[in-house]
Write an enzyme that holds these catalytic residues in place. Structure first.
Site, short mmCIF file in Angstrom:
data_model
loop_
_atom_site.label_atom_id
_atom_site.label_comp_id
_atom_site.label_asym_id
_atom_site.label_seq_id
_atom_site.Cartn_x
_atom_site.Cartn_y
_atom_site.Cartn_z
CG HIS A 268 -72.15 36.03 40.45
ND1 HIS A 268 -71.61 37.13 39.84
CD2 HIS A 268 -72.75 35.31 39.47
CE1 HIS A 268 -71.87 37.08 38.55
NE2 HIS A 268 -72.56 35.99 38.29
C1 UD1 Z 1 -76.73 32.72 37.17
C2 UD1 Z 1 -76.03 32.50 35.82
C3 UD1 Z 1 -74.84 33.43 35.70
C4 UD1 Z 1 -75.23 34.87 35.97
C5 UD1 Z 1 -75.93 34.97 37.31
C6 UD1 Z 1 -76.39 36.38 37.60
C7 UD1 Z 1 -76.15 30.20 34.93
C8 UD1 Z 1 -75.39 28.98 34.67
N1 UD1 Z 1 -75.55 31.13 35.69
O1 UD1 Z 1 -75.81 32.32 38.18
O2 UD1 Z 1 -74.31 33.35 34.39
O3 UD1 Z 1 -74.08 35.68 35.94
O4 UD1 Z 1 -77.07 34.09 37.29
O5 UD1 Z 1 -76.91 36.51 38.89
O6 UD1 Z 1 -77.25 30.35 34.45
N2 UD1 Z 1 -80.66 31.82 44.48
C9 UD1 Z 1 -81.47 32.47 45.37
N3 UD1 Z 1 -82.48 33.26 44.88
C10 UD1 Z 1 -82.71 33.43 43.56
C11 UD1 Z 1 -81.88 32.75 42.66
C12 UD1 Z 1 -80.86 31.95 43.13
O7 UD1 Z 1 -81.30 32.35 46.58
O8 UD1 Z 1 -83.64 34.17 43.18
C13 UD1 Z 1 -79.55 30.98 44.99
C14 UD1 Z 1 -79.89 29.52 45.06
O9 UD1 Z 1 -79.29 28.97 46.18
C15 UD1 Z 1 -79.22 28.95 43.82
C16 UD1 Z 1 -77.99 29.86 43.70
O10 UD1 Z 1 -78.42 31.14 44.16
O11 UD1 Z 1 -78.92 27.61 43.94
C17 UD1 Z 1 -77.47 29.98 42.30
O12 UD1 Z 1 -78.49 30.41 41.39
P1 UD1 Z 1 -78.42 29.99 39.82
O13 UD1 Z 1 -79.48 30.67 39.04
O14 UD1 Z 1 -78.33 28.52 39.70
O15 UD1 Z 1 -76.99 30.53 39.38
P2 UD1 Z 1 -76.32 31.97 39.65
O16 UD1 Z 1 -75.12 31.74 40.49
O17 UD1 Z 1 -77.33 32.97 40.10
#
Ligand code: UD1
Length: 375
Positions: free
Chosen positions: A212
């Site tokens: 991821h």
């Molecule tokens: C975040 C953390 C990362 C951690 C990971 C665990 C930061 C910078 N990154 O990354 O360190 O290892 O979480 O999972 O904080 N999304 C959904 N549903 C959700 C949440 C997110 O669909 O419930 C999608 C959205 O399109 C979003 C993307 O995932 O834009 C990324 O989510 P985000 O929380 O920004 O970063 P992660 O890649 O999850």
């Protein structure tokens, strides 16, 4: 006459999947102290039921007192939304101390707000460094540690990292790895074989893959290169790959479905904590870019190959079962061969990865917040 205790208000902040795993034992342990009033605040960084609710249910975490509902966004947007929400909450709640865990954007946002309101900050999982400033988490770690009064480190290498940044030794407490508290608490509850049956897997005969990191899955060339290697590995050992939402978006966007379309590769939605742990425990090996899985595989003594140029968790390599392969897919394939031939290192467990980290944190906080203030 009954003694009236002065309450120390502790706000614990969590927002993303790995945070929930870390706060579960902490809330339980701190709630044992009658002078502590513990409030959990969810930032809403992760909001899908499979990314948030399932962890609360499985790990028996009480419902958060408040949810900021920040949601997704660019780094600046997400960080700003969480900061705005938390500032309002802290002004009203007036916590005596704020505890943050890990290195996600919620951790950083909470650290900045706490510090600017002159509230003491405690960081659990402090002092880890990858040395890679292109990782958003590295920025989050450095800023959070700089602003913290109490730094609870998971492994001894963190002393040197913090010393190099001029952080006083008196603020650093070697508490151990809190993820392992949760792992040990849940190991007994894991019905491994049912999970394997559910996904039609056989013990020690499949590889668990998770990816991821933006550097792997947002970069088309890199993601295709990794996917082709996974496809090649699937000819030797079955692949089980639960897919993070960020990764799924890019599998579709880059047309990677075609590469991964094989009866020997099983792609699923994100899975919960217990299934993940059961699937690590039952696997032949793990291929990942997750921080937590590097640690959990070390504890469970399962080989782990990490597709990243570095790790902020070096003890998983020097003591545990992890190897950092970077973008070297040839090395990855060779190590898979070694693992299949049972020629890979066995690994050991680092110090204080023993299930008692939350207890050590409780004892330190009692001493620092109560005893030193004669409460
Ligand atoms: C975040 C953390 C990362 C951690 C990971 C665990 C930061 C910078 N990154 O990354 O360190 O290892 O979480 O999972 O904080 N999304 C959904 N549903 C959700 C949440 C997110 O669909 O419930 C999608 C959205 O399109 C979003 C993307 O995932 O834009 C990324 O989510 P985000 O929380 O920004 O970063 P992660 O890649 O999850």
């Amino acid at each position: 006459m009954k003694k009236v205790h002065k309450l120390i208000k502790i706000a614990i902040i969590a927002g993303a999947r790995p945070n929930f795993i870390k706060i579960a034992p902490l809330i339980k342990e701190l709630s044992k102290v009658k002078q502590f009033s513990v409030k959990l605040i969810h930032t809403g960084q992760h909001y899908d039921p499979v990314m948030s609710d399932i962890f609360f249910k499985e790990l028996n975490i009480k419902k958060p007192a408040i949810n900021i509902l920040s949601g997704s966004g660019s780094h600046a947007v997400q960080t700003a939304k969480i900061m705005q929400g938390l500032e309002q909450v802290f002004i009203k709640l007036k916590p005596s101390v704020v505890i943050v865990v890990g290195d996600v954007n919620s951790t950083l946002s909470a650290a900045i707000v706490t510090s600017k309101l002159h509230i003491p900050l405690a960081h659990v999982e402090a002092g880890l460094r990858s040395g890679d400033m292109k990782m958003p988490e590295e920025v989050n770690r450095i800023v959070t540690d700089r602003l913290s009064e109490y730094l609870f480190i998971p492994s001894e290498d963190a002393y040197e990292n913090l010393n190099n940044e001029g952080i006083e030794r008196s603020k650093i407490f070697f508490a151990g790895n809190i993820m392992i508290d949760t792992l040990i608490n849940n190991l007994k509850k894991i019905e491994k074989y049912k999970v394997l049956k559910k996904y039609k897997l056989t013990k020690n005969n499949y590889c668990l893959v998770t990816l991821h990191r933006p550097s792997n899955v947002d970069n088309k060339k890199m993601f295709i290169k990794i996917s082709k290697t996974i496809r090649a590995i699937s000819e030797t050992v079955k692949i089980f790959f639960p897919v993070h939402p960020r990764t799924m978006i890019n599998i579709e966007k880059f047309g990677i479905n075609k590469i991964l379309n094989s009866p020997d590769i099983l792609l699923t939605k994100p899975i919960g904590y217990r299934e993940t742990i059961a699937l690590v425990a039952g696997s032949k090996m793990v291929i990942t870019d997750s921080g937590g899985l590097q640690e959990e595989s070390t504890y469970l003594r399962k080989p782990c190959l990490t597709i990243r140029p570095n790790t902020e968790r070096p003890v998983t390599v020097t003591i545990g079962t992890n190897t950092v392969v970077g973008d070297n897919m040839k090395l990855l394939l060779n190590l898979v061969k070694d693992i299949m031939n049972n020629k890979y290192k066995a690994g050991n467990r680092p110090k204080y990865w023993d299930g008692r980290t939350s207890e050590r944190i409780r004892k330190t906080l009692v001493k620092e917040l109560l005893s030193k203030n004669n409460i």
